[in-house]
Scaffold this motif. Sequence first.
Motif, PDB file in Angstrom:
ATOM      1  N   GLN A 125     -35.229  -9.611  -8.052  1.00 37.19           N
ATOM      2  CA  GLN A 125     -36.568 -10.190  -7.903  1.00 37.19           C
ATOM      3  C   GLN A 125     -37.104 -10.631  -9.264  1.00 37.19           C
ATOM      4  O   GLN A 125     -37.076  -9.881 -10.243  1.00 37.19           O
ATOM      5  N   GLU A 126     -37.612 -11.855  -9.332  1.00 36.49           N
ATOM      6  CA  GLU A 126     -38.126 -12.388 -10.587  1.00 36.49           C
ATOM      7  C   GLU A 126     -39.423 -11.697 -11.004  1.00 36.49           C
ATOM      8  O   GLU A 126     -40.187 -11.212 -10.174  1.00 36.49           O
ATOM      9  N   GLY A 127     -39.644 -11.650 -12.321  1.00 32.72           N
ATOM     10  CA  GLY A 127     -40.916 -11.213 -12.867  1.00 32.72           C
ATOM     11  C   GLY A 127     -41.127  -9.715 -12.928  1.00 32.72           C
ATOM     12  O   GLY A 127     -42.241  -9.263 -13.222  1.00 32.72           O
ATOM     13  N   GLN A 128     -40.111  -8.912 -12.695  1.00 36.19           N
ATOM     14  CA  GLN A 128     -40.282  -7.458 -12.732  1.00 36.19           C
ATOM     15  C   GLN A 128     -40.315  -6.936 -14.171  1.00 36.19           C
ATOM     16  O   GLN A 128     -39.696  -7.506 -15.073  1.00 36.19           O
ATOM     17  N   VAL A 129     -41.025  -5.844 -14.370  1.00 37.14           N
ATOM     18  CA  VAL A 129     -41.040  -5.120 -15.641  1.00 37.14           C
ATOM     19  C   VAL A 129     -40.429  -3.751 -15.390  1.00 37.14           C
ATOM     20  O   VAL A 129     -40.941  -2.968 -14.570  1.00 37.14           O
ATOM     21  N   LEU A 130     -39.317  -3.439 -16.074  1.00 35.17           N
ATOM     22  CA  LEU A 130     -38.586  -2.193 -15.838  1.00 35.17           C
ATOM     23  C   LEU A 130     -38.602  -1.328 -17.087  1.00 35.17           C
ATOM     24  O   LEU A 130     -38.620  -1.828 -18.219  1.00 35.17           O
ATOM     25  N   GLN A 131     -38.541  -0.020 -16.859  1.00 39.39           N
ATOM     26  CA  GLN A 131     -38.595   0.938 -17.960  1.00 39.39           C
ATOM     27  C   GLN A 131     -37.757   2.159 -17.617  1.00 39.39           C
ATOM     28  O   GLN A 131     -37.618   2.525 -16.453  1.00 39.39           O
ATOM     29  N   GLY A 132     -37.209   2.803 -18.646  1.00 36.47           N
ATOM     30  CA  GLY A 132     -36.566   4.096 -18.477  1.00 36.47           C
ATOM     31  C   GLY A 132     -35.058   4.008 -18.346  1.00 36.47           C
ATOM     32  O   GLY A 132     -34.448   2.947 -18.405  1.00 36.47           O
ATOM     33  N   TYR A 133     -34.449   5.187 -18.191  1.00 37.52           N
ATOM     34  CA  TYR A 133     -33.002   5.281 -18.010  1.00 37.52           C
ATOM     35  C   TYR A 133     -32.707   6.271 -16.893  1.00 37.52           C
ATOM     36  O   TYR A 133     -32.991   7.462 -17.034  1.00 37.52           O
ATOM     37  N   PRO A 134     -32.169   5.772 -15.774  1.00 37.77           N
ATOM     38  CA  PRO A 134     -31.953   4.351 -15.473  1.00 37.77           C
ATOM     39  C   PRO A 134     -33.275   3.629 -15.282  1.00 37.77           C
ATOM     40  O   PRO A 134     -34.260   4.211 -14.825  1.00 37.77           O
ATOM     41  N   ALA A 135     -33.301   2.361 -15.622  1.00 33.19           N
ATOM     42  CA  ALA A 135     -34.540   1.594 -15.580  1.00 33.19           C
ATOM     43  C   ALA A 135     -34.990   1.349 -14.141  1.00 33.19           C
ATOM     44  O   ALA A 135     -34.184   1.029 -13.277  1.00 33.19           O
ATOM     45  N   PHE A 136     -36.297   1.526 -13.906  1.00 32.53           N
ATOM     46  CA  PHE A 136     -36.902   1.125 -12.640  1.00 32.53           C
ATOM     47  C   PHE A 136     -38.322   0.685 -12.933  1.00 32.53           C
ATOM     48  O   PHE A 136     -38.723   0.592 -14.103  1.00 32.53           O
ATOM     49  N   GLY A 137     -39.112   0.386 -11.905  1.00 33.74           N
ATOM     50  CA  GLY A 137     -40.412  -0.240 -12.089  1.00 33.74           C
ATOM     51  C   GLY A 137     -41.300   0.457 -13.100  1.00 33.74           C
ATOM     52  O   GLY A 137     -41.360   1.697 -13.154  1.00 33.74           O
ATOM     53  N   LEU A 138     -42.015  -0.314 -13.903  1.00 38.04           N
ATOM     54  CA  LEU A 138     -42.816   0.234 -15.005  1.00 38.04           C
ATOM     55  C   LEU A 138     -43.850   1.224 -14.502  1.00 38.04           C
ATOM     56  O   LEU A 138     -43.962   2.342 -15.024  1.00 38.04           O
ATOM     57  N   LYS A 139     -44.624   0.879 -13.481  1.00 39.55           N
ATOM     58  CA  LYS A 139     -45.684   1.772 -13.018  1.00 39.55           C
ATOM     59  C   LYS A 139     -45.101   3.049 -12.422  1.00 39.55           C
ATOM     60  O   LYS A 139     -45.612   4.149 -12.662  1.00 39.55           O
ATOM     61  N   GLU A 140     -44.032   2.889 -11.633  1.00 38.30           N
ATOM     62  CA  GLU A 140     -43.391   4.073 -11.066  1.00 38.30           C
ATOM     63  C   GLU A 140     -42.838   4.977 -12.166  1.00 38.30           C
ATOM     64  O   GLU A 140     -42.932   6.210 -12.085  1.00 38.30           O
TER      65      GLU A 140
END
Length: 346
Positions: free
Chosen positions: A300-315
Motif C-alpha cells: 500500500q502506498e504512502g505508509q509510514v513504518l517503524q520498528g523491527y520488524p517494521a509495521f505501522g508507525l502509530k501501532e
Amino acid sequence: MQFTVGQIAQVVGGTVEGNASAAVSSLAKIEEAGPGALAFLANTKYEPFLYTTQATAVIVSPELPLRQPVAAALIRVADPYSAFTKLLEFYAQATRTARRGVEQPSVLGEGSTIGAGHYRGAFSYIGENCVLGENVLVFPHAFIGDRVRIGDNTIIHAGAKIYADTIIGQRCVIKAGAVVGTDGFGFAPQPDGSYRAIPQIGNVVLEDDVSIGANATVDCATMGSTLVRQGAKIDNLVQLAHNVEVGRHTVIAAQTGISGSSKVGDYCVLAGQVGLVGHIALANRTTITAQSGVQKSVRQEGQVLQGYPAFGLKENQRATAVYRRLPELERRLTVLEKSQPAPEKL
C-alpha cells in the motif's frame, strides 16, 4: 565571486529594499554574517538578528514587518528558505565546476572520448572504450573502468571507483570514496561447507540527477542491472546490493542496507540504519523510520513504518508505550496473584 544585491534579486525573483548596488561575495547565517555577506531569515525566532546583523543583504518574506531600522538591504521573496537554498546550489555548482583541463599524471584509455569543458585531476584513471559527456569533472585519484558511459555535467569526486560497464546519466554526483559497480555478494554453498563465488556479469545504471554519497557502495547485478532511477539521493555509507532497484526521487539516509533484488518505489524515504531483506518491494511514497528492519513487501502506498520488524508507525508507538510499562504491569500482576487465595488441590 562577487554579485550585486540587484543581481541576486534577479536570480531568486525578489524585490530589493535598500542599496541594490551593494556587493555580496559570500553566504552566511544571519547571526554570524559580516560585511559582504548575504543571509536569510525564514524562522521568526531569528528576527532580532535582522536588526543587529552585519550582513550586506538579507533575504526575507514579503509579509515581514520591520519593527526597527535595518542597515542591510532586504531582498523580499515568497519563500526565503527556498530562495537561499537555490543560491547555495548556485554557489556550490559554480565553485565545484570552476576547474577545467587536464592535470598530469592522468590516464585516458585507448578508444575513450570525453566532451568539451571537462576536467581530469591528477592520478585519475579512465579505462578503455569509455564515453564521457561534456563538462564532466573527474577529480584526483578517481578510477573509471572500461566501457563506462557518463552523461553531461556529472561530477566524479576524488577517490571514487566506477567499475566497468557502469552507465551514469547527466548531472549525477558520485562523492569521494564511493564504489559503483563492484561485484555483488553472491556465493554458492558447496558440499564441504565452503562457498564458491558466483560470477557477477551485470552492471549498474544510474539515471539522471542521481547522487551517490561518500563511501557508499552500489553492487553490480548478477545478471541485468542494478538500477537507481532519476533524482534518487543516496547518502554516505549506504549499501545497495546486486539487482536492487531504487525508484525516482527516493532518498536513502546513511548506514542503510538494501539486500539483493529488493525494489524500492518512487518518492520513498528510508531513514538512517534501515535494513531491507532481499527480494521484497516497497510501494511508492513509503517512509521507513530510523533503525527499522523491513522483512516483507509493502504493497500500500504512502505508509509510514517503524520498528523491527517494521509495521505501522502509530501501532508501533502504542506497542512501545506498553513495552515501557511492562515492569510496572509485572509488579501489579505479582501483587494481584499474591492477594488471591491459593488454588485448592485436587
